[in-house]
Structures are given as structure tokens and as C-alpha cells.
Design a protein around this motif. Sequence first.
Motif, PDB file in Angstrom:
ATOM      1  N   ILE A  56      63.736  57.604  20.477  1.00 33.62           N
ATOM      2  CA  ILE A  56      64.310  57.760  19.213  1.00 33.62           C
ATOM      3  C   ILE A  56      63.266  58.368  18.159  1.00 33.62           C
ATOM      4  N   GLN A  57      62.068  57.527  18.104  1.00 28.55           N
ATOM      5  CA  GLN A  57      61.078  58.005  17.325  1.00 28.55           C
ATOM      6  C   GLN A  57      59.880  57.020  17.629  1.00 28.55           C
ATOM      7  N   LEU A  61      63.152  53.175  21.210  1.00 28.98           N
ATOM      8  CA  LEU A  61      63.762  53.796  22.250  1.00 28.98           C
ATOM      9  C   LEU A  61      65.326  53.261  22.104  1.00 28.98           C
ATOM     10  N   LEU A  62      66.164  53.991  22.483  1.00 28.81           N
ATOM     11  CA  LEU A  62      67.580  53.730  22.703  1.00 28.81           C
ATOM     12  C   LEU A  62      67.603  53.118  24.255  1.00 28.81           C
ATOM     13  N   ARG A  63      68.026  52.072  24.493  1.00 23.72           N
ATOM     14  CA  ARG A  63      68.191  51.339  25.865  1.00 23.72           C
ATOM     15  C   ARG A  63      69.584  51.169  26.247  1.00 23.72           C
ATOM     16  N   THR A  64      70.149  51.739  27.306  1.00 19.87           N
ATOM     17  CA  THR A  64      71.175  51.823  27.763  1.00 19.87           C
ATOM     18  C   THR A  64      71.459  51.967  29.416  1.00 19.87           C
ATOM     19  N   GLY A  65      72.599  52.131  29.817  1.00 26.66           N
ATOM     20  CA  GLY A  65      72.704  52.132  31.455  1.00 26.66           C
ATOM     21  C   GLY A  65      74.170  51.491  31.628  1.00 26.66           C
ATOM     22  N   ALA A  66      74.119  51.101  32.932  1.00 22.02           N
ATOM     23  CA  ALA A  66      75.600  50.310  33.344  1.00 22.02           C
ATOM     24  C   ALA A  66      74.903  49.559  34.515  1.00 22.02           C
ATOM     25  N   LEU A  96      65.039  49.216  21.994  1.00 28.98           N
ATOM     26  CA  LEU A  96      63.974  48.587  22.248  1.00 28.98           C
ATOM     27  C   LEU A  96      62.965  49.182  21.253  1.00 28.98           C
ATOM     28  N   TYR A  97      62.185  48.059  20.655  1.00 25.43           N
ATOM     29  CA  TYR A  97      60.971  48.285  19.586  1.00 25.43           C
ATOM     30  C   TYR A  97      59.736  48.056  20.376  1.00 25.43           C
TER      31      TYR A  97
END
Length: 183
Positions: A56-57, A61-66, A96-97
Motif C-alpha cells: 500500500i505504502q 501492506l494489504l493482507r488478503t487471501g482465501a 499488515l504494518y
Amino acid sequence: MKYKFALLILTFFLGTSVHAGQYGFFGGLNSTEFDSDASWDRELGFEGGVTAHFDIQDKFLLRTGAGFVQKKSSTQVLGSSIDLEFSYLEVPVTVLYDINDSVGLIGGLNFDIKLSDSCGSSVLTSCSVLDAESLVFNLVLGAHIKLSEESRIEPLIEILGLSDVASGTKIGNSLSLRYIYML
């Protein structure tokens, strides 16, 4: 409406995961406690799936999934043990930082799309889940610990069920420990 929202979220993240900075697989265990008028005991459930992290910056972070996630709990009612189990396709939408190169903090929502539910009893001949919801939202917090370039551990807690899993029953909290292998 809930199905359309879940489909929109899933389509967005599966479509954009092609551009993810990192992909991986996870497996682990969770211990869930439901929240209702009854007093629930924790039971262990399995979880496994895929994860993706998008930049993201700086440090975010953008944390995703399935992933497939079992959430189980048991209680005693009139001398009978009752076991409740839900299986979900879980889609996390979390941030997520990275505190440093080894440790990060996680916060956001888990969207759980119900795959199945079951109820079992030691004495009663029939047991059923009333009004099980097809989509459940839970607030999640946790840590991201980097062991090596590929290996990570994530202790997580769903601290608040924002919607019922069934009539009058929510996730009280769910503790999870995941091992992640990043590709």
C-alpha cells in the motif's frame, strides 16, 4: 445482498491478486469460543489456504487471501454435551504494518462465507443449527513474525463477532496460530 457483497469482495481480491507482491500458503489451528446464553468450551479446528500481500505504502501492506476454516465449540445443556461446528471460506481484508524486518501487526476484518454447519449431541437424537448465517464478519488482530525469507508465523485473535453465526450466537473470540510459507 450478503451474497452479492461477498462475491464482490472475492472477485476484487482474486482479480487484483495477480499484482500482489507476495503469495503464500498457510496452515494452522484455531480454538473458538461462541458467545450466547450458553457457556461454550473451546474446541480445535483446522485452517488452510492461500494468502497474498499487496504493497500500500511504506511499511503498510494489504493482507488478503482465501482459506478453509473450521470453527468448533461445545457446551452442556440438561446433562447433554452439544458440539457445534461451522466450516467457512474465510476472506481476510486486513492491513499488515511492518514494525521492522521481522515483526508486523495485523488488523482488519475476516469475511466468513459459510460452507457447512453441524450440530452433534451425546444424548439428544436430533440436534440442528437454527438460522445459520451464510456470511459472518469478525474483527481480527494479530502479529506477523518473519522466521526466514519464506517462513512466517501469525498468531491471530478474532476479538469480536460483528454478526451472528446462528440465531443468538456469535463468535466470542477465536484464537489462531498459522504457519505461512511465502513463494
